[in-house]
Write a protein that holds these residues in place. Structure first.
Motif, short mmCIF file in Angstrom:
data_model
loop_
_atom_site.label_atom_id
_atom_site.label_comp_id
_atom_site.label_asym_id
_atom_site.label_seq_id
_atom_site.Cartn_x
_atom_site.Cartn_y
_atom_site.Cartn_z
N TYR A 54 -12.25 10.62 3.20
CA TYR A 54 -13.43 9.77 3.26
C TYR A 54 -14.57 10.35 2.43
O TYR A 54 -14.63 11.54 2.16
CB TYR A 54 -13.87 9.52 4.70
N ILE A 55 -15.44 9.43 2.00
CA ILE A 55 -16.63 9.77 1.23
C ILE A 55 -17.83 9.77 2.17
O ILE A 55 -18.02 8.83 2.95
CB ILE A 55 -16.87 8.73 0.11
N HIS A 56 -18.62 10.81 2.09
CA HIS A 56 -19.89 10.88 2.82
C HIS A 56 -20.99 10.66 1.78
O HIS A 56 -21.22 11.50 0.91
CB HIS A 56 -20.04 12.25 3.48
N ARG A 57 -21.63 9.49 1.84
CA ARG A 57 -22.76 9.20 0.96
C ARG A 57 -24.02 9.64 1.70
O ARG A 57 -24.32 9.12 2.76
CB ARG A 57 -22.83 7.71 0.64
N TRP A 58 -24.73 10.59 1.12
CA TRP A 58 -25.91 11.15 1.79
C TRP A 58 -27.14 10.94 0.91
O TRP A 58 -27.03 10.69 -0.29
CB TRP A 58 -25.71 12.64 2.08
N SER A 59 -28.29 11.05 1.53
CA SER A 59 -29.55 10.90 0.82
C SER A 59 -30.62 11.75 1.50
O SER A 59 -30.65 11.86 2.72
CB SER A 59 -29.99 9.43 0.81
N ARG A 60 -31.46 12.33 0.68
CA ARG A 60 -32.61 13.08 1.20
C ARG A 60 -33.89 12.25 1.09
O ARG A 60 -34.96 12.74 1.38
CB ARG A 60 -32.77 14.38 0.40
N VAL A 61 -33.73 11.01 0.65
CA VAL A 61 -34.87 10.11 0.50
C VAL A 61 -35.18 9.49 1.86
O VAL A 61 -34.29 8.91 2.49
CB VAL A 61 -34.57 9.00 -0.54
N PRO A 62 -36.40 9.62 2.35
CA PRO A 62 -36.75 9.06 3.65
C PRO A 62 -36.44 7.56 3.71
O PRO A 62 -36.69 6.83 2.77
CB PRO A 62 -38.25 9.31 3.77
N GLY A 63 -35.83 7.14 4.82
CA GLY A 63 -35.51 5.74 5.03
C GLY A 63 -34.14 5.33 4.54
O GLY A 63 -33.66 4.25 4.90
N GLU A 64 -33.48 6.14 3.71
CA GLU A 64 -32.12 5.80 3.27
C GLU A 64 -31.10 6.35 4.27
O GLU A 64 -31.24 7.46 4.76
CB GLU A 64 -31.85 6.37 1.87
#
Length: 110
Positions: A54-64
């Protein structure tokens, strides 16, 4: 900080980025950097059953939001190939083998 998701198949499996094997981890940076989001690849092993990738799509952008998405072993192999990594256990590597036979490979990049 990890993410967890329960997948309902023949047997219920819990995907957990804190416990599963990370096969590729994208470079990370703060929200205002060149690397505010990315995709990591994980393998969840199951006793007596094929592994789940599986792919873990992550973000450090607030709200994403972060997401986990199941992918096939062949797609996992292609994901790694795009990063210059070859893992014969993830599926069909015919394309990569053909390119290497024509003289293309990761060593040309260095």
């Amino acid at each position: 900080m990890g993410m967890e998701l329960t997948v309902h198949e023949k047997s219920n499996s819990t995907l957990d980025t804190n416990r599963d094997s990370c096969l590729f981890r994208a470079q990370r940076g703060p929200a205002d950097s060149a690397y505010p989001r990315g995709k990591d690849l994980y393998e969840h092993t199951r006793r007596g059953l094929p592994s789940l990738f599986y792919i873990h799509r992550w973000s450090r952008v607030p709200g994403e939001r972060e997401t986990l998405s199941l992918i096939s072993p062949v797609m996992a192999g292609r994901f790694l190939e795009e990063k210059g990594l070859f893992c014969p256990d993830t599926g069909d590597l015919r394309g990569a083998a053909i390119l290497r036979s024509w003289g293309y490979g990761i060593l040309e990049e260095f």
